[in-house]
Design an enzyme around this catalytic site. Structure first.
Site, PDB file in Angstrom:
ATOM      1  CB  SER A   1      -9.349   0.686  -0.721  1.00 17.02           C
ATOM      2  OG  SER A   1      -8.740   0.907  -1.962  1.00 17.02           O
TER       3      SER A   1
ATOM      4  CG  ASP B   1      -6.422   1.329  17.790  1.00 17.28           C
ATOM      5  OD1 ASP B   1      -6.352   0.569  18.770  1.00 17.28           O
ATOM      6  OD2 ASP B   1      -7.337   2.157  17.648  1.00 17.28           O
TER       7      ASP B   1
ATOM      8  CB  VAL C   1      -3.425  -6.111  12.262  1.00 15.83           C
ATOM      9  CG1 VAL C   1      -3.244  -7.242  11.267  1.00 15.83           C
ATOM     10  CG2 VAL C   1      -2.615  -4.884  11.830  1.00 15.83           C
TER      11      VAL C   1
ATOM     12  CG  HIS D   1      -5.281   3.733   0.375  1.00 11.42           C
ATOM     13  ND1 HIS D   1      -4.895   2.414   0.227  1.00 11.42           N
ATOM     14  CD2 HIS D   1      -6.507   3.826  -0.199  1.00 11.42           C
ATOM     15  CE1 HIS D   1      -5.842   1.749  -0.421  1.00 11.42           C
ATOM     16  NE2 HIS D   1      -6.839   2.579  -0.687  1.00 11.42           N
TER      17      HIS D   1
ATOM     18  CG  ASP E   1      -2.307   0.532   0.951  1.00 12.66           C
ATOM     19  OD1 ASP E   1      -2.394   1.716   0.622  1.00 12.66           O
ATOM     20  OD2 ASP E   1      -3.299  -0.223   1.063  1.00 12.66           O
TER      21      ASP E   1
END
Length: 636
Positions: free
Chosen positions: A396, A198, A236, A227, A189
């Site tokens: 996406s 996070d 995750v 993105h 990406d």
């Protein structure tokens, strides 16, 4: 070729005979030129070679024909080493036999596809194109992130992202004790912000690649846009915000920056893919990706991407790609190749979002429907750089839901092969367009709980408990066919959803909320199947529940003047009946919330001693007629 002929025709300046003759000679020259090329050339490469005045280098991808090496000696040593297997079946010539030493710094070894990425001069390219060992040569095309829509939500609200609930993520965590542990996902990406609360500790390997496929030296994890951080969060992400955002929070990412901002190149992506299969450079160490998540694309079909997919599947690595955001009838590469899981986008209401791509593709004379599956992709809240959150819409956003789900399955079923994993996701998906496969949702919307139940051969029942205005926190009780209680659970207070593992065979399930109880539902459990059920309970408040009747018994001899009916709304009617059911008296409530009965009938005569019944009735504008009945004793 049509464009080339048009240009040649417009360049003519002579009369008709001269122009036609010149054109004929050009055609003959072109045909003779192409006849000496052994390789299949893309239109852009053809055009480059025909321009004799061009002395610039062109970035190309060169793929060599692969000899049959499917039966390698010592095959067992490649079981947990897909990179070693893919390198072992390479049959391309050595780099020094193709490129002079002076040009080696312009060449990248693409062992994944049995080829090279190179920036070559016209003369060298012609020589390579004449080599009978070369299968194809194509330009280093452009790929990019699909256009996505931004929604207004920029921080976590009072509930987790809806997509996790929709596909059964939290239920799968609880039922099967899975979280993605030990699974590595290749994340190709725009990069990732590893400082996000996070995403801290979620990346086990990192690399950045330039437009020519070279690994960028001394690169540190970062996001060249936003993105990649967003897709990583759905893959995750943790629950630092108070609610989980990632489908497989204990999986690890092997993250490759292959898009600069919103755009990258074919070579950049292929180099990134082969790196995530072998991040430490030792193909025999078990450190490569089990799954690939790629939320990127390009218009048209790219034969190179088909080569990539074929090799990944041969090595038992699952590629999962976005289908693109160009709407019906359009399928972007690499999602439009044969073999991967291409993903479309759905909304909260389980409809396919208008921008989600799909259609029928043809490869080697055979037709295929795209996408293969759909997942939540509208208004998906996830992480973005700067320790923030944002809602975006696009395929996406849908793709990492599927990749995360695949990670949960791989953890639960370590020895599963890619074909079985794919087929399980497909057959357990939920039809949302029409039964069967379609060009909008593929096999249907992802359902991870059903997929896990199917693989583990576990019988489950799940559903939702509602009332007239929404969901309720109800108690569910499961009993066997003999009426023996097996277990009880409570529905989720946020969603009203519940699930239970159930024994095979017949059982009953009931839902209750306060004194309101649904009728029991008789169900049949089947191994590996998730049974669906919905309860609708009447939980409206009965405004007569607080009715108080006293004195009871009523004894005029001790000085009782009336029987009081208190705690009732205005306009409540009280009807008094004899033991045989004859109407004795009707009384209306007062503003003080009470009714009085003096122990007399409609003729104002005292009633005889005995047992009587009352019926209180009230019309609630919101919930209709409400009733309450009871008994009274009159002792004279």
């Amino acid at each position: 070729m049509k464009k080339y002929f048009s240009l040649m025709h417009s360049a003519g300046r002579g009369g008709p005979t001269k122009t036609c003759g010149g054109l004929l000679m050009c055609v003959i020259s072109i045909l003779m030129t192409y006849s000496c090329f052994a390789a299949q050339l893309s239109p852009a490469v053809q055009k480059f070679l025909l321009n004799t005045n061009n002395q610039n280098r062109i970035p190309v991808v060169i793929i060599y024909k692969r000899a049959d090496r499917t039966s390698l000696p010592g095959q067992s040593k490649y079981k947990n080493a897909p990179a070693a297997y893919l390198q072992a079946i390479n049959t391309k010539p050595a780099i020094q036999s193709v490129f002079p030493k002076a040009e080696n710094n312009h060449v990248v070894d693409l062992w994944l596809i049995n080829g090279y990425a190179a920036r070559v001069l016209p003369g060298r390219l012609k020589t390579i194109a004449q080599d009978s060992r070369v299968e194809m040569i194509t330009e280093n095309g452009v790929v990019q992130t699909p256009d996505i829509m931004t929604l207004g939500k920029t921080k976590m609200n009072a509930q987790p992202p809806w997509g996790l609930d929709k596909i059964g993520t939290l239920q799968a965590w609880e039922a099967f004790s899975v979280s993605g542990q030990t699974i590595r996902i290749g994340h190709l990406d725009t990069g990732i912000d590893v400082t996000h609360a996070d995403l801290q500790g979620k990346v086990c390997a990192w690399a950045e690649f330039d437009a020519f496929g070279n690994k960028v030296k001394d690169s540190v994890p970062h996001d060249s846009g936003f993105h990649g951080t967003h897709t990583a969060g759905t893959l995750v992400g943790g629950d630092v915000s108070g609610y989980p955002i990632g489908v497989a929070p204990n999986a690890k990412l092997i993250s490759a920056l292959v898009l600069n901002g919103t755009q990258g190149t074919l070579t950049q992506v292929v180099a990134g893919i082969q790196w995530v299969l072998d991040p430490d450079g030792n193909p025999y160490t078990d450190d490569g990706a089990h799954i690939l998540n790629m939320s990127l694309g390009a218009s048209g079909q790219f034969p190179v991407f088909q080569k990539v997919v074929d090799q990944l599947l041969a090595a038992n690595v699952l590629p999962i790609f976005a289908i693109g955001n160009k709407g019906p009838g359009q399928a972007d590469a690499p999602g439009n190749t044969v073999g991967p899981i291409a993903v479309g986008a759905t909304s909260f209401s389980d409809s396919v979002v208008h921008f989600s791509g799909g259609g029928e593709i043809t490869w080697k004379g055979k037709n295929y429907v795209k996408p293969e599956i759909a997942a939540p992709g509208h208004g998906i809240l996830s992480s973005i750089p700067g320790n923030r959150y944002q809602s975006y819409s696009g395929t996406s956003m849908a793709t990492p839901h599927v990749a995360g789900a695949a990670a949960l399955i791989l953890e639960a079923m370590p020895g599963i092969d890619v074909r079985t994993l794919k087929n399980t996701l497909f057959k357990t998906s939920r039809d949302i367009v029409h039964p069967g496969v379609d060009e909008r949702s593929g096999h249907g919307r992802l359902d991870i709980l059903a997929a896990m139940a199917s693989l583990r051969r576990v019988s489950l029942v799940r559903g939702v408990v509602r009332n007239q205005s929404g969901v309720v926190t109800a108690s569910l009780t499961l009993k066997d066919s003999f009426g023996k209680r097996i277990k009880s659970v409570r529905a989720d207070p946020r969603t009203g959803q519940f699930f239970l593992t159930v024994p095979k065979g017949e059982f009953t399930l009931s839902a209750s909320f306060g004194i309101s109880r649904s009728s029991r539902k008789l169900m049949m459990a089947q191994k590996g199947i998730v049974s669906e059920v919905e309860f609708v309970l009447d939980t409206s408040t009965n405004k007569l529940d607080n009715l108080l009747v006293y004195p009871n018994p009523y004894k005029p001899a001790r000085g009782d003047q009336h029987i009081y009916f208190e705690g009732i709304p205005e306009d409540t009617k009280i009807s008094v009946y004899s033991f045989s059911g004859k109407l004795i008296k009707q009384i209306s409530g007062t503003l003080e919330g009470q009714c009085l009965w003096d122990g007399k009938n409609e003729e104002a005569e005292p009633v005889a001693g005995g047992l009587y019944f009352y019926l209180a009735s009230y019309y609630d504008p919101d919930n209709g007629w409400q009733y309450k009945k009871g008994r009274m004793a009159v002792i004279r």
